[in-house]
Design a protein around this motif. Sequence first.
Motif, PDB file in Angstrom:
ATOM      1  N   VAL B 113      31.698  50.790   9.596  1.00 18.17           N
ATOM      2  CA  VAL B 113      31.279  49.606   9.934  1.00 18.17           C
ATOM      3  C   VAL B 113      30.135  48.672  10.583  1.00 18.17           C
ATOM      4  N   LEU B 114      30.043  49.811  11.467  1.00 18.86           N
ATOM      5  CA  LEU B 114      28.733  49.381  12.171  1.00 18.86           C
ATOM      6  C   LEU B 114      27.647  50.230  11.120  1.00 18.86           C
ATOM      7  N   VAL B 115      27.714  51.267  11.200  1.00 20.40           N
ATOM      8  CA  VAL B 115      25.988  51.500   9.775  1.00 20.40           C
ATOM      9  C   VAL B 115      26.044  50.057   9.279  1.00 20.40           C
ATOM     10  N   ARG B 116      26.943  49.979   8.230  1.00 18.75           N
ATOM     11  CA  ARG B 116      26.473  48.893   7.054  1.00 18.75           C
ATOM     12  C   ARG B 116      26.215  47.825   8.233  1.00 18.75           C
ATOM     13  N   SER B 117      26.712  46.787   9.260  1.00 16.53           N
ATOM     14  CA  SER B 117      25.982  45.649   9.778  1.00 16.53           C
ATOM     15  C   SER B 117      24.598  45.993  10.591  1.00 16.53           C
ATOM     16  N   THR B 118      24.410  47.066  11.449  1.00 10.98           N
ATOM     17  CA  THR B 118      23.342  47.043  11.762  1.00 10.98           C
ATOM     18  C   THR B 118      21.961  47.379  11.149  1.00 10.98           C
ATOM     19  N   HIS B 119      22.634  48.264   9.563  1.00 12.12           N
ATOM     20  CA  HIS B 119      21.999  47.716   8.174  1.00 12.12           C
ATOM     21  C   HIS B 119      21.279  45.880   7.640  1.00 12.12           C
ATOM     22  N   GLN B 120      22.322  45.468   7.626  1.00 14.01           N
ATOM     23  CA  GLN B 120      22.321  44.498   7.500  1.00 14.01           C
ATOM     24  C   GLN B 120      21.642  43.397   8.241  1.00 14.01           C
ATOM     25  N   ILE B 121      21.981  43.997   9.965  1.00 12.43           N
ATOM     26  CA  ILE B 121      21.106  42.984  10.776  1.00 12.43           C
ATOM     27  C   ILE B 121      19.111  43.162  10.363  1.00 12.43           C
ATOM     28  N   LYS B 122      19.268  44.502  10.576  1.00 15.01           N
ATOM     29  CA  LYS B 122      17.409  45.226   9.997  1.00 15.01           C
ATOM     30  C   LYS B 122      17.077  44.374   8.784  1.00 15.01           C
ATOM     31  N   SER B 123      17.828  43.815   7.691  1.00 13.18           N
ATOM     32  CA  SER B 123      17.296  43.371   6.751  1.00 13.18           C
ATOM     33  C   SER B 123      16.831  41.993   7.126  1.00 13.18           C
ATOM     34  N   ALA B 124      18.273  41.045   7.897  1.00 15.55           N
ATOM     35  CA  ALA B 124      18.043  40.239   8.374  1.00 15.55           C
ATOM     36  C   ALA B 124      16.567  39.296   9.201  1.00 15.55           C
ATOM     37  N   ILE B 125      16.503  40.345  10.185  1.00 10.93           N
ATOM     38  CA  ILE B 125      15.769  40.931  11.077  1.00 10.93           C
ATOM     39  C   ILE B 125      14.067  40.963  10.072  1.00 10.93           C
ATOM     40  N   TYR B 126      13.914  41.316   8.997  1.00 13.52           N
ATOM     41  CA  TYR B 126      13.418  41.807   8.485  1.00 13.52           C
ATOM     42  C   TYR B 126      12.713  40.429   8.305  1.00 13.52           C
ATOM     43  N   LEU B 127      13.514  39.403   7.240  1.00 12.85           N
ATOM     44  CA  LEU B 127      13.484  38.224   7.014  1.00 12.85           C
ATOM     45  C   LEU B 127      12.443  37.531   7.564  1.00 12.85           C
ATOM     46  N   LEU B 128      13.055  37.173   8.915  1.00 11.45           N
ATOM     47  CA  LEU B 128      13.076  36.587   9.968  1.00 11.45           C
ATOM     48  C   LEU B 128      11.551  36.473  10.364  1.00 11.45           C
ATOM     49  N   THR B 129      11.377  37.603  10.287  1.00 11.80           N
ATOM     50  CA  THR B 129       9.766  38.355  10.834  1.00 11.80           C
ATOM     51  C   THR B 129       8.312  37.910   9.644  1.00 11.80           C
ATOM     52  N   GLN B 130       9.213  37.768   8.351  1.00 12.45           N
ATOM     53  CA  GLN B 130       8.256  37.465   6.748  1.00 12.45           C
ATOM     54  C   GLN B 130       8.239  35.907   7.097  1.00 12.45           C
ATOM     55  N   LYS B 131       9.450  35.210   8.075  1.00 13.39           N
ATOM     56  CA  LYS B 131       9.650  33.520   7.539  1.00 13.39           C
ATOM     57  C   LYS B 131      10.006  32.762   5.917  1.00 13.39           C
ATOM     58  N   LYS B 132      11.476  34.252   5.815  1.00 13.94           N
ATOM     59  CA  LYS B 132      11.847  33.916   4.181  1.00 13.94           C
ATOM     60  C   LYS B 132      13.488  33.761   5.200  1.00 13.94           C
ATOM     61  N   LEU B 133      13.240  32.700   5.553  1.00 10.89           N
ATOM     62  CA  LEU B 133      15.038  32.170   6.673  1.00 10.89           C
ATOM     63  C   LEU B 133      16.004  32.068   5.434  1.00 10.89           C
ATOM     64  N   LEU B 134      15.705  31.445   4.266  1.00 12.36           N
ATOM     65  CA  LEU B 134      17.119  30.758   3.355  1.00 12.36           C
ATOM     66  C   LEU B 134      17.658  32.129   2.684  1.00 12.36           C
ATOM     67  N   ALA B 135      16.829  33.455   2.981  1.00  8.02           N
ATOM     68  CA  ALA B 135      17.501  34.090   2.806  1.00  8.02           C
ATOM     69  C   ALA B 135      17.855  34.924   3.517  1.00  8.02           C
ATOM     70  N   ILE B 136      18.481  34.650   4.571  1.00  8.78           N
ATOM     71  CA  ILE B 136      18.958  35.159   5.671  1.00  8.78           C
ATOM     72  C   ILE B 136      20.485  35.173   5.805  1.00  8.78           C
ATOM     73  N   ARG B 137      20.611  34.040   5.115  1.00  9.82           N
ATOM     74  CA  ARG B 137      22.288  33.659   5.014  1.00  9.82           C
ATOM     75  C   ARG B 137      23.070  35.062   4.391  1.00  9.82           C
ATOM     76  N   GLU B 138      22.602  34.834   3.601  1.00 16.71           N
ATOM     77  CA  GLU B 138      23.321  35.960   2.522  1.00 16.71           C
ATOM     78  C   GLU B 138      23.504  37.636   3.893  1.00 16.71           C
ATOM     79  N   HIS B 139      23.267  37.578   4.779  1.00 21.91           N
ATOM     80  CA  HIS B 139      23.298  38.964   5.786  1.00 21.91           C
ATOM     81  C   HIS B 139      24.029  38.631   6.875  1.00 21.91           C
ATOM     82  N   CYS B 140      23.687  37.278   7.311  1.00 24.30           N
ATOM     83  CA  CYS B 140      24.807  37.303   8.011  1.00 24.30           C
ATOM     84  C   CYS B 140      26.182  36.960   6.991  1.00 24.30           C
TER      85      CYS B 140
END
Lengths: 203, 203, 203
Positions: B113-140
Amino acid sequence: MFKKKDIFFKTLEEMADTIVEATEYFAKGVSDLSDVTAFAKRMKEYESQCDQYTHTILKELNKTFITPIEREDIMALTTSLDDVLDGIEACASRFEMYHIREKDEYITLFADVLVRSTHQIKSAIYLLTQKKLLAIREHCIAINELENQGDDVLRVSITTLFANVKDPIELIKRKEIYERLEQTTDYCEDVANTLESIIMRNS
Amino acid sequence: MFKKKDIFFKTLEEMADTIVEATEYFAKGVSDLSDVTAFAKRMKEYESQCDQYTHTILKELNKTFITPIEREDIMALTTSLDDVLDGIEACASRFEMYHIREKDEYITLFADVLVRSTHQIKSAIYLLTQKKLLAIREHCIAINELENQGDDVLRVSITTLFANVKDPIELIKRKEIYERLEQTTDYCEDVANTLESIIMRNS
Amino acid sequence: MFKKKDIFFKTLEEMADTIVEATEYFAKGVSDLSDVTAFAKRMKEYESQCDQYTHTILKELNKTFITPIEREDIMALTTSLDDVLDGIEACASRFEMYHIREKDEYITLFADVLVRSTHQIKSAIYLLTQKKLLAIREHCIAINELENQGDDVLRVSITTLFANVKDPIELIKRKEIYERLEQTTDYCEDVANTLESIIMRNS
């Protein structure tokens, strides 16, 4: 307004004094467990005294517009100073609740770390109230090092406990006290972290 | 100022990378408990590395006036990312302190569960730094679902533990590790909650 | 904007209603442990309902500029109200996980303290939404007194537990439930503390 300044700084100094006194009392108490009821009672008094100081600061914060340092910083300092005393009071009360009568070398080690941490906190708070911000840093570093020592004491004490103690109820009691004492060193570190961010933003 | 932006986003990305790497190392470690000392030591190194990143971000926050996203959000993200790594490091160190040598199917489930969660976190953080905010939601949403799975694993693992394990000291060890792992999925959810409020306020 | 005001206050009232209802259900449940599975399931539903209210408030906070009271206060109230229900739900789920079938007089005492605390919380929240700030204070005082009663129940219950229960696994179960119930009275006190600071700043 200048009077208000005094109230915040004066009360923070009183909190720091009380925490040093209480921690020294705690360290003496854990080396002589002949009357754990009196010990727990006295620690509870220190904790109530600290609650009073917290209440004074919160009340003043809510009616004061201009504060000597940022209100979030006063709030964070107050909360973590209060947490330090709550932490050792909770341990003292467990000595009573668990009928602990035997001295424990690891608890002595933790108490020593906490006495040294709270002295560093007191020095740092007095430098803050004298506006000698840069001199605070060395105390923050010392508190961080003491918190690392607390981690080491936890690792060794828990390892030894599980290796040697076969009575599970005895183990439950000691484990909880060790963990609460280590957590109290974390609260000391919270004080240091708040102080460090005050220094950074003001120098 | 643009360089400052880079420091926050670059360091958040480095934290996310470290957390994924550490969690994958953790998942491998719990499936092979032949050298728990080396395992705990390596996890401690990951945790220290993450502490460094936290320190970098706090230092920069204290000397930067304009930040790419609100400072409270940077602070909350940093704290909860740090909590995730602290959580799994604390578990790894218990394997060493408690001399755990046998694999445990529930710990494997939590690690997954934690491996999958941290991969989702990583994807979300990279979308944040690319300012692709709306795409973050599915990872949340995915992180929230994984946290629910963590709750389910806790319920089943604790029920099974109390139904089957008669040695109280063994029970104490497992119970603590399960609870710490479940709490680590809560820290992942804290990251998701902060990200969601960033999206809501900025879109 | 006036509609927005309604949403925050209306949802806080709904949270307070749910918490009173859930705590009364909890108090009935712990006096009749014939079906702990149904009991835990119903408490989980209350908790999910409260999560929905929390989500509604956070979503509204993120898109509303002007709030009836400070947004930090709405946030703090929502979080601590949610913590109260999470606390009792966690206890209810332990009844199921630990296969607890026997009534416990201390759990009954804690439940009674919590029923009275949540009624005080509900009265205070309704006074807040009617802008009768000064009348809130007496309810805060009552909640603080109930929290002190919770401390007393913990001290007596844990002392009795360690004095009488020789089965360590039984002791682990009871100890955890007592501690979680006492912590839930602390969450009630967090609600009172937030309300007190709202009164102080607005009167």
